[in-house]
Design a protein around this motif. Sequence first.
Motif, PDB file in Angstrom:
ATOM      1  N   ASN A 146      13.659   0.966  21.268  1.00 41.80           N
ATOM      2  CA  ASN A 146      14.866   0.941  20.428  1.00 41.80           C
ATOM      3  C   ASN A 146      14.704   1.566  19.050  1.00 41.80           C
ATOM      4  O   ASN A 146      15.695   2.018  18.480  1.00 41.80           O
ATOM      5  N   TYR A 147      13.483   1.614  18.523  1.00 36.53           N
ATOM      6  CA  TYR A 147      13.330   1.999  17.118  1.00 36.53           C
ATOM      7  C   TYR A 147      12.338   3.127  16.826  1.00 36.53           C
ATOM      8  O   TYR A 147      12.242   3.552  15.677  1.00 36.53           O
ATOM      9  N   GLY A 157      11.043   4.954  13.926  1.00 38.41           N
ATOM     10  CA  GLY A 157      11.250   4.046  12.802  1.00 38.41           C
ATOM     11  C   GLY A 157      12.072   4.683  11.699  1.00 38.41           C
ATOM     12  O   GLY A 157      12.595   5.788  11.841  1.00 38.41           O
ATOM     13  N   THR A 192      15.841   7.045  16.025  1.00 32.20           N
ATOM     14  CA  THR A 192      15.490   6.641  17.393  1.00 32.20           C
ATOM     15  C   THR A 192      15.319   7.887  18.248  1.00 32.20           C
ATOM     16  O   THR A 192      16.224   8.715  18.352  1.00 32.20           O
TER      17      THR A 192
END
Length: 140
Positions: A36-37, A40, A44
Motif C-alpha cells: 500500500n505504501y 513511502g 505508491t
Amino acid sequence: MQTKQPRWVQTLLLYFLLTNSVPGIWALFMPDAFYNYFPGFGHTWVSVDGPYNEHLIRDVGAFFMALTTLSLVALLQPGLVDARVVAVCLLVFNVPHLWYHLQHLHMLLFVDQVGNVVVLSAAVLLGIPLLFYRSSSTVR
C-alpha cells in the motif's frame, strides 16, 4: 588471506546492501504496508500494479534480503564472494525489473515515473562497474 577492496567497491556493495534491505525488510515483514505504501512519503508504486498477493510480496521481500545478504558477504568476506558475482546477480534481477517498469510507467503519476526510472536505472548502472573489478585474489 583477507582481500582489501578499494573504497569504490565497498561503497557500491554498501549501496546495494542498503537499497535492497529497505524494500526487503518492509516486504518480508510488513507485506500489507509494502503493497500500500512503497516507496513511502505519500507515493505508491506497488498497489497500482494489480491486486494484493501476500505470498508474492513476501517472496519479493525474501529475494531482496537474499541480494542484501550476498552484498553483505561480499563486503565483509571478499575472498568468499567476489564483487563480480554480486554484480551478475544484481543485474540478472535489476535489468528485467527496470525493463518491466519502463513498460508500465503509465500507471504512475509523472513524479513517480521519474523517481521509478531514476531509482531502477541506478540499480542497473551502478552494478556495471562491479563487473569489471578484479581483486588481487582473482588475478592469476
